[in-house]
Design a protein around this motif. Sequence first.
Motif, PDB file in Angstrom:
ATOM      1  N   TYR A 112       0.820  -1.216   0.000  1.00  0.00           N
ATOM      2  CA  TYR A 112       0.000   0.000   0.000  1.00  0.00           C
ATOM      3  C   TYR A 112       0.851   1.263   0.000  1.00  0.00           C
ATOM      4  O   TYR A 112       0.327   2.357   0.251  1.00  0.00           O
ATOM      5  CB  TYR A 112      -0.930   0.008   1.218  1.00  0.00           C
ATOM      6  CG  TYR A 112      -1.812  -1.210   1.300  1.00  0.00           C
ATOM      7  CD1 TYR A 112      -2.833  -1.409   0.383  1.00  0.00           C
ATOM      8  CD2 TYR A 112      -1.602  -2.181   2.272  1.00  0.00           C
ATOM      9  CE1 TYR A 112      -3.630  -2.547   0.436  1.00  0.00           C
ATOM     10  CE2 TYR A 112      -2.396  -3.314   2.336  1.00  0.00           C
ATOM     11  CZ  TYR A 112      -3.405  -3.495   1.420  1.00  0.00           C
ATOM     12  OH  TYR A 112      -4.194  -4.623   1.466  1.00  0.00           O
ATOM     13  N   ALA A 113       2.133   1.154  -0.297  1.00  0.00           N
ATOM     14  CA  ALA A 113       3.013   2.327  -0.307  1.00  0.00           C
ATOM     15  C   ALA A 113       2.521   3.351  -1.324  1.00  0.00           C
ATOM     16  O   ALA A 113       2.024   3.001  -2.403  1.00  0.00           O
ATOM     17  CB  ALA A 113       4.442   1.909  -0.631  1.00  0.00           C
ATOM     18  N   GLN A 114       2.644   4.628  -0.998  1.00  0.00           N
ATOM     19  CA  GLN A 114       2.124   5.682  -1.862  1.00  0.00           C
ATOM     20  C   GLN A 114       2.906   5.818  -3.160  1.00  0.00           C
ATOM     21  O   GLN A 114       2.378   6.353  -4.151  1.00  0.00           O
ATOM     22  CB  GLN A 114       2.113   7.014  -1.109  1.00  0.00           C
ATOM     23  CG  GLN A 114       1.173   7.028   0.088  1.00  0.00           C
ATOM     24  CD  GLN A 114      -0.250   6.650  -0.275  1.00  0.00           C
ATOM     25  OE1 GLN A 114      -0.846   7.218  -1.184  1.00  0.00           O
ATOM     26  NE2 GLN A 114      -0.806   5.662   0.421  1.00  0.00           N
ATOM     27  N   ASP A 115       4.143   5.349  -3.196  1.00  0.00           N
ATOM     28  CA  ASP A 115       4.916   5.457  -4.431  1.00  0.00           C
ATOM     29  C   ASP A 115       4.796   4.200  -5.298  1.00  0.00           C
ATOM     30  O   ASP A 115       5.542   4.030  -6.258  1.00  0.00           O
ATOM     31  CB  ASP A 115       6.389   5.749  -4.136  1.00  0.00           C
ATOM     32  CG  ASP A 115       7.072   4.655  -3.318  1.00  0.00           C
ATOM     33  OD1 ASP A 115       6.391   3.679  -2.930  1.00  0.00           O
ATOM     34  OD2 ASP A 115       8.287   4.769  -3.066  1.00  0.00           O
ATOM     35  N   SER A 130      -2.400  10.668   9.068  1.00  0.00           N
ATOM     36  CA  SER A 130      -1.475  11.769   9.365  1.00  0.00           C
ATOM     37  C   SER A 130      -1.834  12.507  10.643  1.00  0.00           C
ATOM     38  O   SER A 130      -0.976  13.186  11.223  1.00  0.00           O
ATOM     39  CB  SER A 130      -1.433  12.755   8.188  1.00  0.00           C
ATOM     40  OG  SER A 130      -2.589  13.583   8.146  1.00  0.00           O
ATOM     41  N   VAL A 131      -3.089  12.388  11.096  1.00  0.00           N
ATOM     42  CA  VAL A 131      -3.501  13.069  12.331  1.00  0.00           C
ATOM     43  C   VAL A 131      -3.601  12.094  13.497  1.00  0.00           C
ATOM     44  O   VAL A 131      -4.161  12.432  14.542  1.00  0.00           O
ATOM     45  CB  VAL A 131      -4.820  13.846  12.136  1.00  0.00           C
ATOM     46  CG1 VAL A 131      -4.649  14.914  11.069  1.00  0.00           C
ATOM     47  CG2 VAL A 131      -5.984  12.919  11.806  1.00  0.00           C
ATOM     48  N   GLY A 132      -3.088  10.886  13.332  1.00  0.00           N
ATOM     49  CA  GLY A 132      -2.969   9.968  14.458  1.00  0.00           C
ATOM     50  C   GLY A 132      -4.086   8.970  14.619  1.00  0.00           C
ATOM     51  O   GLY A 132      -4.197   8.346  15.681  1.00  0.00           O
ATOM     52  N   ILE A 133      -4.898   8.777  13.592  1.00  0.00           N
ATOM     53  CA  ILE A 133      -5.981   7.795  13.662  1.00  0.00           C
ATOM     54  C   ILE A 133      -5.485   6.457  13.146  1.00  0.00           C
ATOM     55  O   ILE A 133      -4.757   6.386  12.153  1.00  0.00           O
ATOM     56  CB  ILE A 133      -7.200   8.272  12.840  1.00  0.00           C
ATOM     57  CG1 ILE A 133      -7.777   9.548  13.468  1.00  0.00           C
ATOM     58  CG2 ILE A 133      -8.270   7.193  12.752  1.00  0.00           C
ATOM     59  CD1 ILE A 133      -8.859  10.196  12.642  1.00  0.00           C
ATOM     60  N   ALA A 134      -5.885   5.381  13.811  1.00  0.00           N
ATOM     61  CA  ALA A 134      -5.509   4.035  13.372  1.00  0.00           C
ATOM     62  C   ALA A 134      -6.375   3.651  12.179  1.00  0.00           C
ATOM     63  O   ALA A 134      -7.312   2.851  12.281  1.00  0.00           O
ATOM     64  CB  ALA A 134      -5.690   3.031  14.511  1.00  0.00           C
ATOM     65  N   ALA A 135      -6.069   4.252  11.033  1.00  0.00           N
ATOM     66  CA  ALA A 135      -6.851   4.035   9.816  1.00  0.00           C
ATOM     67  C   ALA A 135      -6.136   3.063   8.894  1.00  0.00           C
ATOM     68  O   ALA A 135      -4.901   3.000   8.883  1.00  0.00           O
ATOM     69  CB  ALA A 135      -7.071   5.368   9.094  1.00  0.00           C
ATOM     70  N   PRO A 136      -6.890   2.288   8.120  1.00  0.00           N
ATOM     71  CA  PRO A 136      -6.254   1.381   7.169  1.00  0.00           C
ATOM     72  C   PRO A 136      -5.502   2.147   6.084  1.00  0.00           C
ATOM     73  O   PRO A 136      -5.716   3.347   5.893  1.00  0.00           O
ATOM     74  CB  PRO A 136      -7.431   0.601   6.581  1.00  0.00           C
ATOM     75  CG  PRO A 136      -8.625   1.460   6.816  1.00  0.00           C
ATOM     76  CD  PRO A 136      -8.352   2.203   8.090  1.00  0.00           C
ATOM     77  N   CYS A 137      -4.649   1.446   5.384  1.00  0.00           N
ATOM     78  CA  CYS A 137      -3.842   2.041   4.325  1.00  0.00           C
ATOM     79  C   CYS A 137      -4.489   1.784   2.970  1.00  0.00           C
ATOM     80  O   CYS A 137      -5.298   0.868   2.808  1.00  0.00           O
ATOM     81  CB  CYS A 137      -2.433   1.465   4.350  1.00  0.00           C
ATOM     82  SG  CYS A 137      -1.545   1.832   5.894  1.00  0.00           S
ATOM     83  N   ALA A 138      -4.131   2.589   1.984  1.00  0.00           N
ATOM     84  CA  ALA A 138      -4.698   2.442   0.651  1.00  0.00           C
ATOM     85  C   ALA A 138      -3.813   3.136  -0.372  1.00  0.00           C
ATOM     86  O   ALA A 138      -3.196   4.160  -0.082  1.00  0.00           O
ATOM     87  CB  ALA A 138      -6.113   3.022   0.600  1.00  0.00           C
ATOM     88  N   SER A 163      -9.184   1.290  -6.277  1.00  0.00           N
ATOM     89  CA  SER A 163      -8.617   1.632  -4.976  1.00  0.00           C
ATOM     90  C   SER A 163      -8.198   0.320  -4.325  1.00  0.00           C
ATOM     91  O   SER A 163      -8.980  -0.629  -4.267  1.00  0.00           O
ATOM     92  CB  SER A 163      -9.649   2.348  -4.097  1.00  0.00           C
ATOM     93  OG  SER A 163     -10.025   3.579  -4.664  1.00  0.00           O
ATOM     94  N   ASN A 164      -6.971   0.270  -3.866  1.00  0.00           N
ATOM     95  CA  ASN A 164      -6.402  -0.926  -3.252  1.00  0.00           C
ATOM     96  C   ASN A 164      -6.441  -0.715  -1.744  1.00  0.00           C
ATOM     97  O   ASN A 164      -5.645   0.036  -1.194  1.00  0.00           O
ATOM     98  CB  ASN A 164      -4.970  -1.115  -3.755  1.00  0.00           C
ATOM     99  CG  ASN A 164      -4.298  -2.344  -3.202  1.00  0.00           C
ATOM    100  OD1 ASN A 164      -4.948  -3.338  -2.899  1.00  0.00           O
ATOM    101  ND2 ASN A 164      -2.977  -2.279  -3.068  1.00  0.00           N
ATOM    102  N   LEU A 165      -7.404  -1.357  -1.063  1.00  0.00           N
ATOM    103  CA  LEU A 165      -7.703  -1.057   0.330  1.00  0.00           C
ATOM    104  C   LEU A 165      -7.218  -2.148   1.270  1.00  0.00           C
ATOM    105  O   LEU A 165      -7.459  -3.335   1.032  1.00  0.00           O
ATOM    106  CB  LEU A 165      -9.216  -0.899   0.525  1.00  0.00           C
ATOM    107  CG  LEU A 165      -9.928   0.098  -0.385  1.00  0.00           C
ATOM    108  CD1 LEU A 165     -11.426   0.046  -0.139  1.00  0.00           C
ATOM    109  CD2 LEU A 165      -9.395   1.501  -0.164  1.00  0.00           C
ATOM    110  N   GLU A 166      -6.589  -1.738   2.358  1.00  0.00           N
ATOM    111  CA  GLU A 166      -6.230  -2.671   3.409  1.00  0.00           C
ATOM    112  C   GLU A 166      -7.484  -3.082   4.163  1.00  0.00           C
ATOM    113  O   GLU A 166      -8.274  -2.247   4.607  1.00  0.00           O
ATOM    114  CB  GLU A 166      -5.242  -2.018   4.378  1.00  0.00           C
ATOM    115  CG  GLU A 166      -4.816  -2.930   5.519  1.00  0.00           C
ATOM    116  CD  GLU A 166      -3.881  -2.246   6.499  1.00  0.00           C
ATOM    117  OE1 GLU A 166      -3.150  -2.961   7.209  1.00  0.00           O
ATOM    118  OE2 GLU A 166      -3.869  -0.997   6.549  1.00  0.00           O
ATOM    119  N   LYS A 167      -7.682  -4.380   4.331  1.00  0.00           N
ATOM    120  CA  LYS A 167      -8.829  -4.877   5.075  1.00  0.00           C
ATOM    121  C   LYS A 167      -8.587  -4.742   6.583  1.00  0.00           C
ATOM    122  O   LYS A 167      -7.458  -4.891   7.066  1.00  0.00           O
ATOM    123  CB  LYS A 167      -9.085  -6.343   4.733  1.00  0.00           C
ATOM    124  CG  LYS A 167      -9.518  -6.570   3.302  1.00  0.00           C
ATOM    125  CD  LYS A 167     -10.942  -6.096   3.059  1.00  0.00           C
ATOM    126  CE  LYS A 167     -11.948  -6.978   3.738  1.00  0.00           C
ATOM    127  NZ  LYS A 167     -13.345  -6.607   3.403  1.00  0.00           N
TER     128      LYS A 167
END
Length: 478
Positions: free
Chosen positions: A98-101, A218-226, A242-246
């Motif tokens: 899920y890396a942004q690059d 970025s604001v400290g929420i334990a949110a999934p990656c995508a 969209s490639n979403l982390e379950k």
Amino acid sequence: MAACCSALACTEDPPATEETETPGSSEPGSTAPGTSGGSVEPTNTSSATETEVTEGTGGPGATSETDSTAATPDMPGLEHDPNEDIPPVDAEGCHAIYAQDLLPTFEVTVEPDVWAQLMDEWNNGQANEDAGVNTNPYHPLAEFKYGDIRIHNASIRLRGNPTWWNPVPGGDKMQFQIGFDAQTKKGHFLGLKRVALDAATYNRHMLRDRLSLRFMRSVGIAAPCANNARLVVNGEYYGIFSNLEKLDEKFLERVMDDPSGGLWERNNWQLQANKDNADESRLEQLQDANTLEEVEEILDIEQALLTYAAEAVLPDSDGAWAGGKNFYVYDDPSRGKFMLLPWDLDNTLERFEDPPEGPYPVNPDPFVWEKLTSHGRTWYDISLKDPAYFDLYIDIIDQILHEGYQPAKMLGWVDEMSAQIEEAVLTDTNKPYTNTTYHNKVKALREYIQVRYDFVDDWLVCWQSGGKDDGLGYCVEQ
């Protein structure tokens, strides 16, 4: 297309095809892409750099749960399975896929009868749901391939809400989930149990989930990656997703100090992780809490307010803040309380485009607004009736707006992401909108980010400079 420079290798993109303004010009018919109704053409022939992973859990020579096999013929002498070489997390703490690059390309080989079943389930999703029929059962894949990893016991199913599935061909692009543990309990892909590929029709710039979740992290929420990903079906490019982390056990292991607690999805209150450890009585206590003292006892209110505030700033029409069902609750053993976790953010940002009195006004009030079809938000309402928690909520919005939602940063992310995926979007002939629409939606997203920032900034000024509640929850200057 931006180069792939993360810990995971990309497969080469196919040459760009001629841009089309008529979506669906090469959408699949009753047979799977790359077939003529007969045998399935292989995605790629075997090479000396590829590895078959029969069970998805071990390399050649490993003993599986159902079979014992020697080294695969196409990889004689292989010492290990590359599927076991799980890369380190990226700079944001996300699994490297899920890396942004990175714009990964997943390749699947689907037998014609399986493709026909998927299309039938998609085209009859609402009818099946009304009849009590499973709308998205798993079906076996002939092969899942990523780089030099080839898995032969993966499964595929549809994903999303059948209410919004428009028939194919000529309607939507189907959305998929690929399961690596559906056939074999310990099956995995680089440590992941599942890959979720989302393509909500009205997320036409393909960035809502990805951008919103990045803001939340970025604001400290334990949110999934995508991020985004390309899907190739039987050798033909099917489209971008969209490639979403379950949110599952693997997610909890990545983000939680103690990942052993129960994890429930708000939609139907489905238990999604740690079924042996989950305490249903605690969930019932959370559901039944109707005083501030009861909410404080079972819910981490400060953490919940952070999640509510982030959804309000974006804004998000389907999450906990709006009275929607797109969120999870985690019974965190280390806190002794529940946490709110965001999920499915494809109804954020410029989704709000109605007039002020419309159901989705351009700038919904960060405190008052609630969707017309709200399922209730008891914990929110109870907490914010308390003056101390309301003041904390204002302070949290102030912080995350000015530190996390800065237009320069958000617009920089949009530019970076859209540049990375543009070619993949333009060559996606299965998307149900034109390339002109795509470019217009990217422009609208950029404009909305600044508009929303300005509105919330002014809203904060009113509350922080002595403004008072008008009796309906709106701030009026004194």
